[in-house]
Design a protein around this motif. Structure first.
Motif, PDB file in Angstrom:
ATOM      1  N   THR A   1     -26.955   9.301  15.067  1.00 45.87           N
ATOM      2  CA  THR A   1     -28.291   9.839  15.074  1.00 45.87           C
ATOM      3  C   THR A   1     -29.198   8.508  14.547  1.00 45.87           C
ATOM      4  O   THR A   1     -28.898   7.358  14.189  1.00 45.87           O
ATOM      5  N   PRO A   2     -30.681   8.569  14.978  1.00 48.33           N
ATOM      6  CA  PRO A   2     -31.644   7.752  14.638  1.00 48.33           C
ATOM      7  C   PRO A   2     -31.436   7.370  13.222  1.00 48.33           C
ATOM      8  O   PRO A   2     -31.703   6.024  12.690  1.00 48.33           O
ATOM      9  N   GLU A   3     -31.495   8.454  12.336  1.00 52.75           N
ATOM     10  CA  GLU A   3     -31.111   8.061  11.006  1.00 52.75           C
ATOM     11  C   GLU A   3     -30.021   7.272  10.435  1.00 52.75           C
ATOM     12  O   GLU A   3     -30.122   6.432   9.576  1.00 52.75           O
ATOM     13  N   GLN A   4     -28.827   7.616  10.856  1.00 52.60           N
ATOM     14  CA  GLN A   4     -27.709   6.755  10.768  1.00 52.60           C
ATOM     15  C   GLN A   4     -27.786   5.328  11.422  1.00 52.60           C
ATOM     16  O   GLN A   4     -27.661   4.460  10.386  1.00 52.60           O
ATOM     17  N   CYS A   5     -28.584   5.379  12.383  1.00 51.37           N
ATOM     18  CA  CYS A   5     -28.710   3.857  12.891  1.00 51.37           C
ATOM     19  C   CYS A   5     -29.751   3.045  11.876  1.00 51.37           C
ATOM     20  O   CYS A   5     -29.486   1.865  11.266  1.00 51.37           O
ATOM     21  N   ALA A   6     -30.591   3.682  11.490  1.00 47.89           N
ATOM     22  CA  ALA A   6     -31.763   3.152  10.662  1.00 47.89           C
ATOM     23  C   ALA A   6     -31.025   2.739   9.142  1.00 47.89           C
ATOM     24  O   ALA A   6     -31.152   1.633   8.558  1.00 47.89           O
ATOM     25  N   ALA A   7     -30.034   3.603   8.496  1.00 45.84           N
ATOM     26  CA  ALA A   7     -29.582   3.242   7.556  1.00 45.84           C
ATOM     27  C   ALA A   7     -28.565   2.081   7.949  1.00 45.84           C
ATOM     28  O   ALA A   7     -28.421   1.205   7.026  1.00 45.84           O
ATOM     29  N   TRP A   8     -27.857   1.927   8.714  1.00 43.38           N
ATOM     30  CA  TRP A   8     -26.939   0.863   9.003  1.00 43.38           C
ATOM     31  C   TRP A   8     -27.948  -0.372   9.087  1.00 43.38           C
ATOM     32  O   TRP A   8     -27.742  -1.592   8.608  1.00 43.38           O
ATOM     33  N   ILE A   9     -28.876  -0.350   9.850  1.00 46.04           N
ATOM     34  CA  ILE A   9     -29.962  -1.518   9.826  1.00 46.04           C
ATOM     35  C   ILE A   9     -30.272  -1.729   8.606  1.00 46.04           C
ATOM     36  O   ILE A   9     -30.407  -3.378   8.342  1.00 46.04           O
TER      37      ILE A   9
ATOM     38  N   GLU B   1     -28.568  -1.463   5.757  1.00 48.64           N
ATOM     39  CA  GLU B   1     -27.642  -1.918   5.043  1.00 48.64           C
ATOM     40  C   GLU B   1     -27.555  -3.391   5.494  1.00 48.64           C
ATOM     41  O   GLU B   1     -26.759  -4.053   4.530  1.00 48.64           O
ATOM     42  N   ALA B   2     -27.525  -3.735   6.813  1.00 48.89           N
ATOM     43  CA  ALA B   2     -27.299  -5.005   7.414  1.00 48.89           C
ATOM     44  C   ALA B   2     -28.149  -5.909   6.875  1.00 48.89           C
ATOM     45  O   ALA B   2     -28.207  -7.246   7.236  1.00 48.89           O
ATOM     46  N   GLY B   3     -29.396  -5.602   6.375  1.00 49.43           N
ATOM     47  CA  GLY B   3     -30.445  -6.661   5.809  1.00 49.43           C
ATOM     48  C   GLY B   3     -31.658  -6.722   6.569  1.00 49.43           C
ATOM     49  O   GLY B   3     -32.460  -7.377   6.080  1.00 49.43           O
ATOM     50  N   PHE B   4     -31.974  -5.869   7.410  1.00 54.44           N
ATOM     51  CA  PHE B   4     -33.099  -6.039   8.093  1.00 54.44           C
ATOM     52  C   PHE B   4     -34.103  -5.013   7.308  1.00 54.44           C
ATOM     53  O   PHE B   4     -33.854  -4.271   6.575  1.00 54.44           O
ATOM     54  N   ARG B   5     -35.586  -5.371   7.647  1.00 57.30           N
ATOM     55  CA  ARG B   5     -36.592  -4.939   7.086  1.00 57.30           C
ATOM     56  C   ARG B   5     -37.645  -4.401   7.976  1.00 57.30           C
ATOM     57  O   ARG B   5     -37.437  -4.596   9.118  1.00 57.30           O
ATOM     58  N   GLU B   6     -38.707  -3.984   7.500  1.00 55.56           N
ATOM     59  CA  GLU B   6     -39.768  -3.411   8.473  1.00 55.56           C
ATOM     60  C   GLU B   6     -39.168  -2.517   9.788  1.00 55.56           C
ATOM     61  O   GLU B   6     -39.731  -2.553  11.048  1.00 55.56           O
ATOM     62  N   LEU B   7     -38.437  -1.554   9.186  1.00 57.10           N
ATOM     63  CA  LEU B   7     -37.806  -0.692  10.437  1.00 57.10           C
ATOM     64  C   LEU B   7     -38.814  -0.040  11.139  1.00 57.10           C
ATOM     65  O   LEU B   7     -39.696   0.704  10.344  1.00 57.10           O
ATOM     66  N   ARG B   8     -38.855   0.155  12.389  1.00 57.42           N
ATOM     67  CA  ARG B   8     -39.688   1.201  12.988  1.00 57.42           C
ATOM     68  C   ARG B   8     -39.169   1.955  14.117  1.00 57.42           C
ATOM     69  O   ARG B   8     -38.292   1.431  14.905  1.00 57.42           O
ATOM     70  N   THR B   9     -39.634   3.192  14.237  1.00 59.72           N
ATOM     71  CA  THR B   9     -39.039   3.872  15.600  1.00 59.72           C
ATOM     72  C   THR B   9     -40.038   3.468  16.598  1.00 59.72           C
ATOM     73  O   THR B   9     -41.194   3.740  16.489  1.00 59.72           O
TER      74      THR B   9
ATOM     75  N   HIS C   1     -33.054   8.325  25.315  1.00 57.22           N
ATOM     76  CA  HIS C   1     -32.601   7.354  24.446  1.00 57.22           C
ATOM     77  C   HIS C   1     -33.660   7.379  23.184  1.00 57.22           C
ATOM     78  O   HIS C   1     -34.961   7.653  23.467  1.00 57.22           O
ATOM     79  N   PHE C   2     -33.188   7.010  22.289  1.00 54.83           N
ATOM     80  CA  PHE C   2     -34.151   6.853  21.090  1.00 54.83           C
ATOM     81  C   PHE C   2     -34.256   5.012  20.768  1.00 54.83           C
ATOM     82  O   PHE C   2     -33.242   4.367  21.418  1.00 54.83           O
ATOM     83  N   GLY C   3     -35.315   4.735  20.320  1.00 57.96           N
ATOM     84  CA  GLY C   3     -35.375   3.116  20.137  1.00 57.96           C
ATOM     85  C   GLY C   3     -35.817   2.986  18.470  1.00 57.96           C
ATOM     86  O   GLY C   3     -36.517   3.595  17.896  1.00 57.96           O
ATOM     87  N   LEU C   4     -35.227   1.642  18.028  1.00 58.93           N
ATOM     88  CA  LEU C   4     -35.436   1.139  16.847  1.00 58.93           C
ATOM     89  C   LEU C   4     -35.783  -0.317  16.738  1.00 58.93           C
ATOM     90  O   LEU C   4     -35.011  -1.069  17.637  1.00 58.93           O
ATOM     91  N   VAL C   5     -36.725  -0.984  15.944  1.00 58.87           N
ATOM     92  CA  VAL C   5     -37.118  -2.359  16.003  1.00 58.87           C
ATOM     93  C   VAL C   5     -37.136  -2.585  14.279  1.00 58.87           C
ATOM     94  O   VAL C   5     -37.550  -1.706  13.691  1.00 58.87           O
ATOM     95  N   ALA C   6     -36.537  -3.595  14.085  1.00 61.24           N
ATOM     96  CA  ALA C   6     -36.770  -4.079  12.744  1.00 61.24           C
ATOM     97  C   ALA C   6     -36.570  -5.685  12.792  1.00 61.24           C
ATOM     98  O   ALA C   6     -36.266  -6.443  13.723  1.00 61.24           O
TER      99      ALA C   6
END
Length: 191
Positions: free
Chosen positions: A156-164, A166-174, A184-189
């Motif tokens: 899910t987008p929420e799972q991907c956001a959590a992994w992102i 946890e990997a150390g990224f910040r400023e996550l946005r949909t 598709h859904f998209g995420l940028v961090a």
């Protein structure tokens, strides 16, 4: 190492799912992406060539399938794009082989259903220079689609956001991709 439910369909059918220019308009930060781009899993090069036209840096396009890599090389050559470096690489098992902090942008498209998504995201984080950006797209998990891994393993987008995160990224946005990639859904961090 091939991931679960990997493999590519017919190229024309695959291309019908994406309008890459429109997606990259939303996923790449042109103001800051004038450097190297690493693409995890280039496939047919659907996003490789459009990304190469947007940067003066090199697009390192990685894939485990030699025939796909050779095809991307040929397409780049015919398009006159000297900034595409397509390489056969098992980045799941061996990483990208790129120096840490060497890239301005990392593209992970349709891959986070693999067995170890966090390892992939950590490798992208390692590759990016401070302030570099990551873009992720994946098949939507809230509806059946004509292609993509089974719904049971789609994140899910929420799972991907959590992994992102946890990997150390910040400023996550949909990123809304409905006009260019409706399945598709998209995420940028940012690193």
């Amino acid at each position: 190492m091939k991931g679960r439910e990997s493999g590519m369909p017919d190229e024309a059918w695959w291309a019908s799912f994406f309008e890459p220019e429109g997606a990259l308009d939303r996923l790449l930060d042109l103001g800051r992406n004038d450097g190297g781009i690493v693409e995890f899993g280039c496939g047919y090069g659907t996003f490789t060539l459009p990304a190469a036209r947007r940067t003066r840096g090199t697009v390192v396009a990685l894939d485990i399938e030699p025939a796909l890599v050779e095809a991307v090389r040929g397409k780049a050559e015919r398009a006159g794009l000297g900034n595409v470096q397509a390489c056969v690489r098992d980045f799941v098992a061996d990483g990208t082989g790129l120096a840490g902090g060497s890239q301005a942008h990392a593209m992970i498209y349709n891959l986070l259903h693999l067995e170890a998504p966090l390892a992939l995201l950590r490798e992208a984080h390692r590759n990016l220079a401070p302030g570099g950006t990551l873009s992720v797209i994946h098949w939507r998990s809230d509806m059946p689609t004509p292609r993509g891994p089974s719904l049971a393993i789609r994140p899910t987008p929420e799972q991907c956001a959590a992994w992102i995160g946890e990997a150390g990224f910040r400023e996550l946005r949909t990123v809304d991709l409905q006009s260019s990639c409706p399945y598709h859904f998209g995420l940028v961090a940012r690193r």
